[in-house]
Motif scaffolding. Structure first.
Motif, PDB file in Angstrom:
ATOM      1  N   ALA A 102       0.818  -1.018  -0.207  1.00 55.87           N
ATOM      2  CA  ALA A 102       0.103   0.169   0.059  1.00 55.87           C
ATOM      3  C   ALA A 102       0.909   1.292   0.060  1.00 55.87           C
ATOM      4  O   ALA A 102       1.901   1.213   0.622  1.00 55.87           O
ATOM      5  CB  ALA A 102      -0.898  -0.227   1.182  1.00 55.87           C
ATOM      6  N   PHE A 103       0.454   2.297  -0.803  1.00 53.76           N
ATOM      7  CA  PHE A 103       1.211   3.586  -1.000  1.00 53.76           C
ATOM      8  C   PHE A 103       0.376   4.446  -0.951  1.00 53.76           C
ATOM      9  O   PHE A 103      -1.070   4.319  -1.110  1.00 53.76           O
ATOM     10  CB  PHE A 103       2.297   3.365  -2.291  1.00 53.76           C
ATOM     11  N   ASN A 104       0.944   5.849  -0.974  1.00 51.52           N
ATOM     12  CA  ASN A 104       0.282   7.165  -1.086  1.00 51.52           C
ATOM     13  C   ASN A 104      -1.048   7.284   0.117  1.00 51.52           C
ATOM     14  O   ASN A 104      -2.041   7.661  -0.462  1.00 51.52           O
ATOM     15  CB  ASN A 104      -0.332   7.183  -2.528  1.00 51.52           C
ATOM     16  N   ALA A 105      -0.512   6.906   1.288  1.00 48.04           N
ATOM     17  CA  ALA A 105      -1.520   6.874   2.357  1.00 48.04           C
ATOM     18  C   ALA A 105      -1.891   8.499   2.389  1.00 48.04           C
ATOM     19  O   ALA A 105      -0.972   9.395   2.508  1.00 48.04           O
ATOM     20  CB  ALA A 105      -1.022   6.184   3.462  1.00 48.04           C
ATOM     21  N   ARG A 106      -2.949   8.783   2.818  1.00 50.56           N
ATOM     22  CA  ARG A 106      -3.571   9.907   3.018  1.00 50.56           C
ATOM     23  C   ARG A 106      -4.889  10.119   3.752  1.00 50.56           C
ATOM     24  O   ARG A 106      -5.699   9.336   3.635  1.00 50.56           O
ATOM     25  CB  ARG A 106      -3.696  11.018   1.626  1.00 50.56           C
ATOM     26  N   LEU A 107      -4.904  11.187   4.586  1.00 42.78           N
ATOM     27  CA  LEU A 107      -6.094  11.552   5.390  1.00 42.78           C
ATOM     28  C   LEU A 107      -6.966  12.403   4.499  1.00 42.78           C
ATOM     29  O   LEU A 107      -6.542  13.604   4.266  1.00 42.78           O
ATOM     30  CB  LEU A 107      -5.860  11.929   6.760  1.00 42.78           C
ATOM     31  N   VAL A 108      -7.924  12.163   3.939  1.00 46.19           N
ATOM     32  CA  VAL A 108      -9.074  13.010   3.170  1.00 46.19           C
ATOM     33  C   VAL A 108     -10.233  13.412   3.755  1.00 46.19           C
ATOM     34  O   VAL A 108     -10.849  12.745   4.520  1.00 46.19           O
ATOM     35  CB  VAL A 108      -9.344  12.154   1.900  1.00 46.19           C
ATOM     36  N   PRO A 109     -10.220  14.667   4.004  1.00 44.64           N
ATOM     37  CA  PRO A 109     -11.273  15.371   4.891  1.00 44.64           C
ATOM     38  C   PRO A 109     -12.673  15.152   3.946  1.00 44.64           C
ATOM     39  O   PRO A 109     -12.721  15.053   2.916  1.00 44.64           O
ATOM     40  CB  PRO A 109     -11.035  16.769   4.813  1.00 44.64           C
ATOM     41  N   VAL A 110     -13.413  14.929   5.084  1.00 43.11           N
ATOM     42  CA  VAL A 110     -14.974  14.537   4.486  1.00 43.11           C
ATOM     43  C   VAL A 110     -15.961  15.557   4.812  1.00 43.11           C
ATOM     44  O   VAL A 110     -15.902  16.081   6.067  1.00 43.11           O
ATOM     45  CB  VAL A 110     -15.580  13.242   5.052  1.00 43.11           C
ATOM     46  N   GLU A 111     -16.503  16.547   4.016  1.00 42.65           N
ATOM     47  CA  GLU A 111     -17.081  17.752   4.299  1.00 42.65           C
ATOM     48  C   GLU A 111     -18.579  17.451   3.951  1.00 42.65           C
ATOM     49  O   GLU A 111     -19.215  17.170   2.846  1.00 42.65           O
ATOM     50  CB  GLU A 111     -16.604  18.853   3.256  1.00 42.65           C
ATOM     51  N   SER A 112     -19.192  17.492   5.202  1.00 41.09           N
ATOM     52  CA  SER A 112     -20.853  17.526   4.916  1.00 41.09           C
ATOM     53  C   SER A 112     -21.470  18.443   6.108  1.00 41.09           C
ATOM     54  O   SER A 112     -20.777  18.796   6.875  1.00 41.09           O
ATOM     55  CB  SER A 112     -21.320  16.072   5.440  1.00 41.09           C
ATOM     56  N   GLU A 113     -22.645  18.817   5.736  1.00 38.70           N
ATOM     57  CA  GLU A 113     -23.359  19.886   6.495  1.00 38.70           C
ATOM     58  C   GLU A 113     -23.446  19.254   7.991  1.00 38.70           C
ATOM     59  O   GLU A 113     -23.673  20.029   8.869  1.00 38.70           O
ATOM     60  CB  GLU A 113     -24.489  20.215   5.745  1.00 38.70           C
ATOM     61  N   GLU A 114     -23.935  17.976   7.916  1.00 39.46           N
ATOM     62  CA  GLU A 114     -24.211  17.279   9.245  1.00 39.46           C
ATOM     63  C   GLU A 114     -22.922  17.346  10.158  1.00 39.46           C
ATOM     64  O   GLU A 114     -23.050  17.683  11.336  1.00 39.46           O
ATOM     65  CB  GLU A 114     -24.688  16.048   8.972  1.00 39.46           C
ATOM     66  N   ASN A 115     -21.815  17.154   9.440  1.00 39.11           N
ATOM     67  CA  ASN A 115     -20.488  17.020  10.344  1.00 39.11           C
ATOM     68  C   ASN A 115     -20.411  18.522  10.882  1.00 39.11           C
ATOM     69  O   ASN A 115     -20.008  18.567  12.048  1.00 39.11           O
ATOM     70  CB  ASN A 115     -19.333  16.589   9.645  1.00 39.11           C
ATOM     71  N   GLN A 116     -20.571  19.549  10.035  1.00 33.93           N
ATOM     72  CA  GLN A 116     -20.370  20.689  10.597  1.00 33.93           C
ATOM     73  C   GLN A 116     -21.091  21.308  11.511  1.00 33.93           C
ATOM     74  O   GLN A 116     -20.840  21.976  12.596  1.00 33.93           O
ATOM     75  CB  GLN A 116     -20.385  21.856   9.268  1.00 33.93           C
ATOM     76  N   LYS A 117     -22.654  20.826  11.645  1.00 30.99           N
ATOM     77  CA  LYS A 117     -23.574  21.352  12.558  1.00 30.99           C
ATOM     78  C   LYS A 117     -23.105  20.678  13.878  1.00 30.99           C
ATOM     79  O   LYS A 117     -23.385  21.303  14.837  1.00 30.99           O
ATOM     80  CB  LYS A 117     -24.967  20.796  12.057  1.00 30.99           C
ATOM     81  N   ASN A 118     -22.855  19.360  13.712  1.00 33.51           N
ATOM     82  CA  ASN A 118     -22.594  18.742  15.049  1.00 33.51           C
ATOM     83  C   ASN A 118     -21.160  18.914  15.372  1.00 33.51           C
ATOM     84  O   ASN A 118     -20.811  18.220  16.557  1.00 33.51           O
ATOM     85  CB  ASN A 118     -22.604  16.986  14.790  1.00 33.51           C
ATOM     86  N   GLY A 119     -20.164  19.787  14.972  1.00 38.03           N
ATOM     87  CA  GLY A 119     -18.947  19.905  15.364  1.00 38.03           C
ATOM     88  C   GLY A 119     -18.082  18.628  15.039  1.00 38.03           C
ATOM     89  O   GLY A 119     -17.116  18.228  16.037  1.00 38.03           O
ATOM     90  N   VAL A 120     -18.091  17.919  13.925  1.00 40.04           N
ATOM     91  CA  VAL A 120     -17.330  16.795  13.888  1.00 40.04           C
ATOM     92  C   VAL A 120     -16.236  17.122  12.808  1.00 40.04           C
ATOM     93  O   VAL A 120     -16.852  17.687  11.565  1.00 40.04           O
ATOM     94  CB  VAL A 120     -18.351  15.567  13.463  1.00 40.04           C
ATOM     95  N   MET A 121     -15.198  16.573  12.877  1.00 39.91           N
ATOM     96  CA  MET A 121     -14.122  16.913  11.730  1.00 39.91           C
ATOM     97  C   MET A 121     -13.707  15.366  11.300  1.00 39.91           C
ATOM     98  O   MET A 121     -13.334  14.556  12.097  1.00 39.91           O
ATOM     99  CB  MET A 121     -12.915  17.475  12.291  1.00 39.91           C
ATOM    100  N   GLU A 122     -14.342  15.067  10.160  1.00 43.46           N
ATOM    101  CA  GLU A 122     -14.255  13.424   9.763  1.00 43.46           C
ATOM    102  C   GLU A 122     -13.014  13.434   8.301  1.00 43.46           C
ATOM    103  O   GLU A 122     -13.078  14.200   7.629  1.00 43.46           O
ATOM    104  CB  GLU A 122     -15.559  13.097   9.253  1.00 43.46           C
ATOM    105  N   PHE A 123     -12.454  12.285   8.718  1.00 45.31           N
ATOM    106  CA  PHE A 123     -11.473  12.088   7.648  1.00 45.31           C
ATOM    107  C   PHE A 123     -11.567  10.554   7.062  1.00 45.31           C
ATOM    108  O   PHE A 123     -11.940   9.740   8.137  1.00 45.31           O
ATOM    109  CB  PHE A 123      -9.865  12.178   8.055  1.00 45.31           C
ATOM    110  N   THR A 124     -11.294  10.312   5.907  1.00 43.86           N
ATOM    111  CA  THR A 124     -11.035   8.953   5.453  1.00 43.86           C
ATOM    112  C   THR A 124      -9.825   8.781   4.967  1.00 43.86           C
ATOM    113  O   THR A 124      -8.995   9.542   4.404  1.00 43.86           O
ATOM    114  CB  THR A 124     -12.093   8.765   4.024  1.00 43.86           C
ATOM    115  N   PHE A 125      -9.164   7.533   5.615  1.00 41.59           N
ATOM    116  CA  PHE A 125      -7.914   7.088   5.400  1.00 41.59           C
ATOM    117  C   PHE A 125      -7.811   6.320   4.030  1.00 41.59           C
ATOM    118  O   PHE A 125      -8.225   5.102   4.223  1.00 41.59           O
ATOM    119  CB  PHE A 125      -7.628   6.265   6.717  1.00 41.59           C
ATOM    120  N   ARG A 126      -7.212   6.848   3.041  1.00 40.54           N
ATOM    121  CA  ARG A 126      -7.237   6.215   1.973  1.00 40.54           C
ATOM    122  C   ARG A 126      -5.877   5.987   1.400  1.00 40.54           C
ATOM    123  O   ARG A 126      -4.826   6.457   1.994  1.00 40.54           O
ATOM    124  CB  ARG A 126      -7.920   7.145   0.720  1.00 40.54           C
TER     125      ARG A 126
END
Length: 175
Positions: A102-126
């Motif tokens: 596995a290579f090119n590992a990165r944390l990609v931010p997930v942006e959604s209105e629900e996360n912003q409303k609830n104060g959640v910062m979400e990343f997908t590890f790809r």
């Protein structure tokens, strides 16, 4: 020396007595007139980035088409750690890939209105995998990690940081 000094004093007095020098074209202070207000041209609102050159696709000699994203979420998230820094925080995550290479590992931010409303910062590890098949190997040989720097401005209002993988997700709450 006395002759040159006296000649200099006489020339300075003669020149200063000359009233027409002030209005003369030879006087550098008369080369430009005094400032006056001028109308301002306002740019349309949609041209906020007028000084940024527009991207042209496929015109340059060495331009390449954009590659499609072939990354997939990592199989399992093993660790999530958030280290405070003077400018914000570092979000560190490590996980286990499905197979070796596995290579090119990165944390990609997930942006959604629900996360912003609830104060959640979400990343997908790809991660990306090689095109050729590789052995599964031991768990230790499949470990991959990545970190991302998050500023204080981005952390304002955030109560929860979540990193999502293929099989699980880890969260860390703010104290």
């Amino acid at each position: 020396m006395q002759k040159s000094l006296s000649l200099l004093v006489v020339a300075a007095l003669t020149l200063s007595a000359c009233n027409s020098w002030r209005d003369s074209r030879a006087n550098p202070s008369n080369w430009f007139g005094s400032s006056q207000p001028a109308p301002v041209e306002t740019a349309p609102v949609d041209e906020a980035y007028a000084l940024v050159p527009k991207q042209r696709e496929g015109i340059g000699l060495f331009d390449r088409p954009e590659e499609e994203d072939t990354s997939v979420p990592i199989a399992k998230i093993d660790e999530l750690r958030i280290d405070a820094t003077p400018t914000g925080a570092i979000v560190y995550a490590s996980g286990t890939a499905q197979r070796q290479g596995a290579f090119n590992a990165r944390l990609v931010p997930v942006e959604s209105e629900e996360n912003q409303k609830n104060g959640v910062m979400e990343f997908t590890f790809r991660v990306n995998y090689p095109k050729a098949q590789t052995a599964q190997g031991t768990e230790r040989s499949r470990m991959v990690s990545d970190a991302i720097n998050v500023s204080r401005q981005e952390l304002e209002g955030i109560r929860l940081v979540r990193v999502v993988g293929q099989q699980n997700a880890l969260e860390s709450r703010r104290r």
